[in-house]
Scaffold this active site. Structure first.
Site, PDB file in Angstrom:
ATOM      1  N   LYS A  45       0.858  -1.189   0.000  1.00 12.25           N
ATOM      2  CA  LYS A  45       0.000   0.000   0.000  1.00 12.25           C
ATOM      3  C   LYS A  45       0.882   1.222   0.000  1.00 12.25           C
ATOM      4  CE  LYS A  45      -4.090   1.972   1.127  1.00 12.25           C
ATOM      5  NZ  LYS A  45      -3.883   2.964   0.071  1.00 12.25           N
ATOM      6  N   LYS A  75       5.509   1.992   8.403  1.00  5.17           N
ATOM      7  CA  LYS A  75       4.341   2.722   8.901  1.00  5.17           C
ATOM      8  C   LYS A  75       3.134   1.778   9.033  1.00  5.17           C
ATOM      9  CE  LYS A  75       1.999   7.034   7.700  1.00  5.17           C
ATOM     10  NZ  LYS A  75       2.159   8.226   6.864  1.00  5.17           N
ATOM     11  N   LYS A 117       5.176   2.399  -2.964  1.00  2.00           N
ATOM     12  CA  LYS A 117       5.091   3.818  -3.328  1.00  2.00           C
ATOM     13  C   LYS A 117       5.189   3.914  -4.834  1.00  2.00           C
ATOM     14  CE  LYS A 117       4.741   7.855  -1.316  1.00  2.00           C
ATOM     15  NZ  LYS A 117       4.023   8.172  -0.083  1.00  2.00           N
ATOM     16  N   THR A 174      -5.979  12.429   8.616  1.00  3.67           N
ATOM     17  CA  THR A 174      -4.610  12.626   9.098  1.00  3.67           C
ATOM     18  C   THR A 174      -4.619  13.534  10.323  1.00  3.67           C
ATOM     19  OG1 THR A 174      -3.753  12.252   6.906  1.00  3.67           O
ATOM     20  CG2 THR A 174      -2.297  13.416   8.421  1.00  3.67           C
ATOM     21  N   ASN A 201      -4.362  20.803   4.626  1.00  6.35           N
ATOM     22  CA  ASN A 201      -5.299  19.735   4.964  1.00  6.35           C
ATOM     23  C   ASN A 201      -4.978  19.127   6.333  1.00  6.35           C
ATOM     24  OD1 ASN A 201      -7.214  17.685   4.707  1.00  6.35           O
ATOM     25  ND2 ASN A 201      -5.755  16.336   3.699  1.00  6.35           N
ATOM     26  N   SER A 234      -7.539   5.008   4.916  1.00 11.05           N
ATOM     27  CA  SER A 234      -7.424   4.364   3.595  1.00 11.05           C
ATOM     28  C   SER A 234      -7.721   2.863   3.730  1.00 11.05           C
ATOM     29  CB  SER A 234      -6.013   4.524   3.040  1.00 11.05           C
ATOM     30  OG  SER A 234      -5.900   5.733   2.354  1.00 11.05           O
TER      31      SER A 234
HETATM   32  P1  NAD Z   1      -1.298  20.782   2.048  1.00 11.53           P
HETATM   33  O1  NAD Z   1      -0.734  21.050   0.703  1.00 11.53           O
HETATM   34  O2  NAD Z   1      -2.783  20.714   2.247  1.00 11.53           O
HETATM   35  O3  NAD Z   1      -0.757  21.870   3.098  1.00 11.53           O
HETATM   36  C1  NAD Z   1       0.586  22.215   3.221  1.00 11.53           C
HETATM   37  C2  NAD Z   1       0.648  23.516   3.998  1.00 11.53           C
HETATM   38  O4  NAD Z   1       2.005  23.849   4.242  1.00 11.53           O
HETATM   39  C3  NAD Z   1       0.045  24.708   3.250  1.00 11.53           C
HETATM   40  O5  NAD Z   1      -0.652  25.517   4.165  1.00 11.53           O
HETATM   41  C4  NAD Z   1       1.281  25.445   2.733  1.00 11.53           C
HETATM   42  O6  NAD Z   1       1.041  26.828   2.529  1.00 11.53           O
HETATM   43  C5  NAD Z   1       2.217  25.200   3.899  1.00 11.53           C
HETATM   44  N1  NAD Z   1       3.612  25.427   3.569  1.00 11.53           N
HETATM   45  C6  NAD Z   1       4.296  25.158   2.433  1.00 11.53           C
HETATM   46  N2  NAD Z   1       5.559  25.571   2.547  1.00 11.53           N
HETATM   47  C7  NAD Z   1       5.688  26.080   3.793  1.00 11.53           C
HETATM   48  C8  NAD Z   1       6.748  26.654   4.527  1.00 11.53           C
HETATM   49  N3  NAD Z   1       7.951  26.795   4.006  1.00 11.53           N
HETATM   50  N4  NAD Z   1       6.502  27.047   5.793  1.00 11.53           N
HETATM   51  C9  NAD Z   1       5.294  26.940   6.347  1.00 11.53           C
HETATM   52  N5  NAD Z   1       4.251  26.418   5.714  1.00 11.53           N
HETATM   53  C10 NAD Z   1       4.452  25.991   4.450  1.00 11.53           C
HETATM   54  O7  NAD Z   1      -0.583  19.429   2.536  1.00 11.53           O
HETATM   55  P2  NAD Z   1      -1.061  18.448   3.692  1.00 11.53           P
HETATM   56  O8  NAD Z   1      -1.879  17.372   3.092  1.00 11.53           O
HETATM   57  O9  NAD Z   1      -1.583  19.250   4.829  1.00 11.53           O
HETATM   58  O10 NAD Z   1       0.332  17.776   4.080  1.00 11.53           O
HETATM   59  C11 NAD Z   1       1.265  18.429   4.937  1.00 11.53           C
HETATM   60  C12 NAD Z   1       2.308  17.429   5.387  1.00 11.53           C
HETATM   61  O11 NAD Z   1       1.659  16.337   6.023  1.00 11.53           O
HETATM   62  C13 NAD Z   1       3.149  16.828   4.270  1.00 11.53           C
HETATM   63  O12 NAD Z   1       4.450  16.570   4.756  1.00 11.53           O
HETATM   64  C14 NAD Z   1       2.475  15.511   3.995  1.00 11.53           C
HETATM   65  O13 NAD Z   1       3.370  14.559   3.438  1.00 11.53           O
HETATM   66  C15 NAD Z   1       2.063  15.127   5.400  1.00 11.53           C
HETATM   67  N6  NAD Z   1       0.995  14.148   5.387  1.00 11.53           N
HETATM   68  C16 NAD Z   1      -0.241  14.477   4.927  1.00 11.53           C
HETATM   69  C17 NAD Z   1      -1.230  13.493   4.899  1.00 11.53           C
HETATM   70  C18 NAD Z   1      -2.617  13.807   4.414  1.00 11.53           C
HETATM   71  O14 NAD Z   1      -3.439  12.884   4.401  1.00 11.53           O
HETATM   72  N7  NAD Z   1      -2.935  15.040   4.085  1.00 11.53           N
HETATM   73  C19 NAD Z   1      -0.947  12.179   5.325  1.00 11.53           C
HETATM   74  C20 NAD Z   1       0.329  11.883   5.803  1.00 11.53           C
HETATM   75  C21 NAD Z   1       1.302  12.880   5.817  1.00 11.53           C
END
Ligand code: NAD
Length: 412
Positions: A52, A76, A88, A172, A203, A340
Site C-alpha cells: 500500500k 508505517k 510507493k 490525518t 489539509n 485508507s
Molecule cells: P497541504 O498542501 O494541504 O498543506 C501544506 C501547507 O504547508 C500549506 O498551508 C502550505 O502553505 C504550507 N507550507 C508550504 N511551505 C511552507 C513553509 N515553508 N513554511 C510553512 N508552511 C508551508 O498538505 P497536507 O496534506 O496538509 O500535508 C502536509 C504534510 O503532512 C506533508 O508533509 C504531507 O506529506 C504530510 N501528510 C499528509 C497526509 C494527508 O493525508 N494530508 C498524510 C500523511 C502525511
C-alpha cells in the site's frame, strides 16, 4: 539488533525491495506532440499483506526516492498494525505545467503501464504530493476498464461517489489529534495550560489546529508558505480557517477587516515560528524543517511530526539529547493510511460506514498503537521514534519468521 530480537533472515529479507518497476508513459499533449513521462512503482515488502502506498507527481521523483518511501511505508503500516506491506509510486513531472486533459491522460497511462503490478489484493494506490481524489478516481476507473470489472479496492482516497470513505479528508489531522490526546495526559499536560505552534495550515495542519483549539489548547502561532502569525493570547483558529478560504495566506487574513482586531497579533517568519517559546510544536508542512542549524534554538518541549520527515536525523539527535519529546511521523500522521485501510475494507465488504463509525474506529486504532509505542519507549528507555520502529520491526520480524528461519530449518 539492539532493541528488538529479530532473526538474521528478517534482516536479510528487508534489505531489498520485493519488486521495482520503471515505466515510460506516452502522453499525447494538447498541442498534438507526444511526450514520454518516466513513472515508477515499488512494492517493498508484502509479508504482512498487499502493499500500500501513495503516488507522487513531482519533478524530483526518482526510483531511489520511491524505493525509500516504499520502505518507510512498510514500517508505517506495520507500526499501525494494518494488514499491509509498503509500496510507493510516482511520476517525474511538474503537474502545474499540464492541462487537466493531459493530467487525466497521464494518470490513465500510468495505470495502463503498471496494471499487471497492482490490484486490490496485490498493491493498492493512494494520493500523495500533487495527486488528489479526482486523480485516484481516474486511476480506479482505468484499472476497472482494463480488468473489465469494477475494482474500487485498487485505489484509496477516491471521491465519495466512487467508493471513497467518509472521514478520509480529515483523517490525518484526526489521527494526529488522537495521538496528542493520548500522549499529553501522560506528560501531565492539560490543554488549557498548553501553548501550540503549527507550521503549515493545509489539509493536515489547518484541520489539526482547529481540533486542538476546540479541545481547549491555546494555539498561539500558525503559518503557511507565505509566513506566520502569532498572538500571545491565542488565535481564533476557526475564524482564520474560514477567512483563509476567502483570502489566500494566513498573514493576509490578519490584515483584512475585523480579524485584525484580535489583540497582540504579530507577523513572524516561518523560521521564527519554529523557535517560539511554546509547549507544543507541530511541523505540518514540509520535510527537513528542523535541522542541525536550528535544533539548538527549538524551545518547544514536545514535537509531534505531522509532516513526513520534518526533522533531519542530525537534528533528531540534538533534540533527544536536549530532552525534547519527539513523537514520530510514522505514528502521528498515520491516520491517513488507517482510514485508507477502512476505505479498502468498505469497498471489499460493500458495507459503508457512517462518519462517526470511521472516527470511532480511527480513535481506537490510534490510541491503542500510541499506548503500545509509549510502553515500549518507557520499558526500554528509548525515544518514541526508536520505539515506533521497534514496534513495527517486531511485527515485520514475526511475520517473516513465521515462514521459517535458518534456526527452524537447521535445528528441527
Ligand atoms: P497541504 O498542501 O494541504 O498543506 C501544506 C501547507 O504547508 C500549506 O498551508 C502550505 O502553505 C504550507 N507550507 C508550504 N511551505 C511552507 C513553509 N515553508 N513554511 C510553512 N508552511 C508551508 O498538505 P497536507 O496534506 O496538509 O500535508 C502536509 C504534510 O503532512 C506533508 O508533509 C504531507 O506529506 C504530510 N501528510 C499528509 C497526509 C494527508 O493525508 N494530508 C498524510 C500523511 C502525511
Amino acid at each position: 539488533m539492539k532493541y528488538v530480537a529479530i532473526s538474521e533472515d528478517a534482516v536479510e529479507h528487508l534489505k531489498f525491495p520485493k519488486a521495482s518497476l520503471s515505466v515510460a508513459i506516452p502522453v499525447r499533449m494538447d498541442d498534438g506532440t507526444l511526450k514520454i513521462f518516466q513513472g515508477y512503482r515499488v512494492r517493498y515488502d508484502d509479508t504482512r499483506g498487499p502493499t500500500k502506498g501513495g503516488v507522487r507527481y513531482h519533478p524530483n521523483v526518482t526510483l531511489d526516492e520511491v524505493q525509500s518511501m516504499a520502505f518507510w511505508m512498510t514500517f508505517k503500516c506495520a507500526a499501525l498494525g494494518l494488514p499491509y506491506g509498503g509500496a510507493k509510486g510516482g511520476i517525474a513531472l511538474n503537474p502545474k505545467e499540464l492541462s487537466k486533459f493531459e493530467l487525466e491522460r497521464l494518470s490513465r497511462g500510468y495505470v495502463d503501464a503498471i496494471a499487471d503490478f497492482i490490484g486490490p489484493d496485490v498493491d493498492i494506490l493512494a494520493p500523495d504530493v500533487y495527486t488528489n481524489a479526482m486523480i485516484m478516481g481516474w486511476m480506479m476507473n482505468q484499472y476497472s476498464i482494463i480488468r473489465r470489472q469494477l475494482s474500487p479496492g485498487v485505489v484509496t482516497g477516491k471521491p465519495l461517489s466512487m467508493g471513497g470513505s467518509l472521514g478520509r479528508e480529515t483523517a490525518t489531522a484526526m489521527g494526529a489529534f488522537f495521538v496528542i490526546a493520548t500522549v499529553m495526559p501522560k506528560l501531565e499536560r492539560l490543554p488549557q495550560d498548553t501553548t501550540v505552534a503549527v507550521q503549515g495550515f493545509g489539509n493536515a495542519g489547518g484541520v489539526l489546529a482547529e481540533l486542538l483549539f476546540q479541545a481547549g489548547y491555546k494555539v498561539v502561532a500558525v503559518s503557511d508558505s507565505q509566513g506566520a502569525i502569532y498572538s500571545h493570547s491565542g488565535l481564533d483558529i476557526p475564524r482564520i480557517r474560514r477567512s483563509k478560504k476567502l483570502v489566500e495566506g494566513v498573514q493576509a487574513v490578519y490584515c483584512q477587516g475585523s480579524v485584525c482586531s484580535i489583540p497582540d497579533h504579530e507577523v513572524l517568519s516561518n523560521a521564527e515560528l519554529l523557535t517560539l517559546g511554546v509547549d507544543l510544536l507541530i511541523p505540518a508542512a514540509l520535510e527537513n524543517q528542523i535541522t542541525s542549524e536550528n535544533a539548538a534554538a527549538i524551545q518547544a518541549q514536545y514535537i509531534f511530526e505531522v509532516a513526513n520527515g520534518p526533522i533531519t536525523s542530525a537534528a533528531d539527535e540534538i533534540l533527544v539529547a536536549r530532552g525534547i519529546t519527539v513523537v514520530p511521523d510514522i505514528l502521528v500522521n498515520a491516520g491517513g493510511v488507517t482510514v485508507s485501510y477502512f476505505e479498502w475494507v468498505q469497498n471489499r465488504s460493500g458495507l459503508y460506514w457512517t462518519e462517526a463509525e470511521v472516527h470511532q474506529r480511527l480513535q481506537q486504532k490510534m490510541v491503542n498503537e500510541t499506548q503500545q509505542i509509549w510502553a515500549i519507549a518507557h520499558e526500554q528507555g528509548i525515544s518514541l521514534r526508536t520505539a515506533a520502529y521497534v514496534h513495527a520491526l517486531s511485527r515485520l520480524g514475526n511475520a517473516i519468521n513465521d515462514k521459517g528461519t535458518r534456526d527452524y530449518y537447521l535445528n528441527s
